[in-house]
Scaffold this active site. Structure first.
Site, short mmCIF file in Angstrom:
data_model
loop_
_atom_site.label_atom_id
_atom_site.label_comp_id
_atom_site.label_asym_id
_atom_site.label_seq_id
_atom_site.Cartn_x
_atom_site.Cartn_y
_atom_site.Cartn_z
NE ARG A 110 0.14 1.70 4.52
CZ ARG A 110 1.09 2.45 5.02
NH1 ARG A 110 1.67 3.29 4.36
NH2 ARG A 110 1.09 2.49 6.32
CD GLU A 209 -2.81 7.83 9.50
OE1 GLU A 209 -3.09 6.92 10.60
OE2 GLU A 209 -1.67 7.99 9.23
NE ARG A 213 -2.76 5.56 4.34
CZ ARG A 213 -2.25 5.07 5.49
NH1 ARG A 213 -2.37 3.69 5.82
NH2 ARG A 213 -1.89 5.69 6.54
CB CYS A 255 1.20 9.34 10.49
SG CYS A 255 2.14 8.59 11.71
CB THR A 257 5.17 6.71 10.96
OG1 THR A 257 3.95 6.77 10.59
CG2 THR A 257 5.53 7.10 12.39
NE ARG A 264 2.80 -0.80 7.71
CZ ARG A 264 3.88 -0.76 8.52
NH1 ARG A 264 4.66 -1.94 8.61
NH2 ARG A 264 3.88 0.16 9.38
NE ARG A 293 2.03 -3.57 10.57
CZ ARG A 293 1.30 -2.70 10.11
NH1 ARG A 293 0.91 -1.43 10.65
NH2 ARG A 293 0.35 -2.88 9.31
CD GLU A 298 0.55 1.37 13.68
OE1 GLU A 298 -0.14 1.51 12.96
OE2 GLU A 298 1.11 2.16 14.51
C1 CIR Z 1 1.51 6.94 17.63
O1 CIR Z 1 2.23 8.00 17.90
O2 CIR Z 1 1.60 6.04 18.27
C2 CIR Z 1 0.24 7.10 16.85
N1 CIR Z 1 0.15 8.32 16.15
C3 CIR Z 1 0.61 6.02 15.55
C4 CIR Z 1 1.98 6.29 14.99
C5 CIR Z 1 1.90 5.33 13.67
N2 CIR Z 1 2.33 4.26 13.55
C6 CIR Z 1 3.93 3.69 14.13
O3 CIR Z 1 4.55 4.19 14.92
N3 CIR Z 1 4.23 2.53 13.67
#
Ligand code: CIR
Length: 343
Positions: A110, A209, A213, A255, A257, A264, A293, A298
């Site tokens: 994705r 999000e 996606r 995000c 990340t 991913r 994971r 997640e």
């Molecule tokens: C966090 O800060 O934990 C959430 N906002 C999710 C972050 C996204 N994923 C990650 O760290 N793998």
């Protein structure tokens, strides 16, 4: 707003990098769409167990709040602004990893995309979300051949259709408490929906999000087939949609990340022997810069030795290199599982 106070046991990166000096410098800053520091870090403040704790409300957030985003991005991705992020989403031909489906049950790749000219999902009004959904639907309508499919809007949704989408895992649910505090769930389920191709090997989530996606999936281990289809779909969508992108940070996402390739790529793989030899598995995974994971994604647990294994690096690496690394890592994992005795 007062400077946030995090509990001592919090390992949140916002806590680590939001010094009083940076807080004072950013407290009154706003992007052109009026996104503020308070909004950006609300998720981390409400959820002190966040690992990151910050979301971008629009593309400009990464520049306006760079004093905070940059060190967080540097720590999470191991990437600083003096490095290069060069995309390469050209097709690949890699041998199938497990044609007999002994280990790999499915493959999923994705990427996230946001559109230029719209705020990101944690900071978008209902009317803009509606306009965005229409724009995306009309781009999806233009897809051809094996990418052709149908869009299922979540509101209104036919209960029978929803049941089927849930059964086949072709939908998404309302965001978790981290996304909720960021504002991503506002007006849910309005203007949300999923598109899938008629053969169900290609799917797009709309207004989750990120604005899009874009997902390729197969119940096979043929990683290049899944990736090549995704690459074709992205080129086709890019003809009618302008994706938000930065010279240094690549594709920009809600995000931090996910920035860079926003990719991913992973598999569901059953590893009964390696489950009993976790140190060996973790060693291989680390060596190829992959991530394990839980079975459900997640923040979930591994069930029945079914691991979700995917790339860890998304920024400072090209899309095609991510796929090649994953392929090499999975070859090594399957070899180790076989050596431990699974025929
Ligand atoms: C966090 O800060 O934990 C959430 N906002 C999710 C972050 C996204 N994923 C990650 O760290 N793998």
């Amino acid at each position: 707003m007062n400077p946030p106070i995090f509990p001592e046991r919090s390992n949140c990166l916002v806590k680590k990098y939001l010094s009083l000096e940076i807080f004072n410098a950013l407290e009154h800053q706003k992007t052109d769409s009026r996104f503020t520091l308070a909004q950006a870090i609300n998720s981390g403040i409400k959820n002190w167990d966040s690992s990151i704790g910050i979301y971008a409300g629009d593309a400009q957030s990464y520049r306006t709040f760079s004093l905070l985003f940059d060190p967080i991005i540097c720590e999470y991705h191991g990437f600083s602004k003096d490095k290069n992020h060069k995309p390469d989403i050209s097709p690949l031909m890699l041998p199938s990893l497990d044609p007999e489906k002994k280990y790999i049950k499915s493959t999923r790749v994705r990427v996230a995309r946001n559109l230029e000219g719209f705020s990101f999902p944690c900071h978008i009004s209902l009317s803009q979300r509606r306009k965005l959904e229409k724009k995306i639907i009309s781009a999806l309508d233009r897809l051809k051949d094996d990418l052709k499919g149908k869009y299922y809007s979540f509101e209104p949704i036919d209960e029978k259709e929803l049941k089927q989408l849930k059964k086949e895992n072709l939908w998404f649910q309302k965001g978790d408490r981290f996304q909720d505090a960021a504002g991503i769930n506002s007006d849910f389920p309005k203007c949300r929906g999923v598109f899938h191709s008629f053969d169900k090997r290609f799917m797009v989530w709309v207004n989750e999000e990120d604005h899009l996606r874009v997902i390729g999936l197969e119940r096979t281990s043929d990683i290049s087939s899944v990736y090549n289809r995704l690459s074709r779909a992205l080129s086709a969508l890019n003809q009618s949609l302008a994706f938000s992108r930065d010279e240094t940070y690549g594709y920009l996402t809600s995000c931090p990340t996910n920035i860079g390739t926003s990719m991913r790529a992973g598999v569901h793989i059953q590893l009964e022997k390696l489950e009993q030899n976790k140190d060996l598995l973790h060693g291989i995974v680390k060596g190829y810069n992959l991530q394990i994971r839980g079975t459900g994604g997640e923040k979930t647990k591994v069930e029945n030795a079914m691991f979700d294994i995917s790339n860890r690096q998304r920024l400072g690496i090209s899309e095609s290199k991510i796929i090649q690394n994953l392929h090499a890592g999975l070859l090594a994992i399957i070899k180790a599982e076989k050596n431990l005795g699974t025929p």
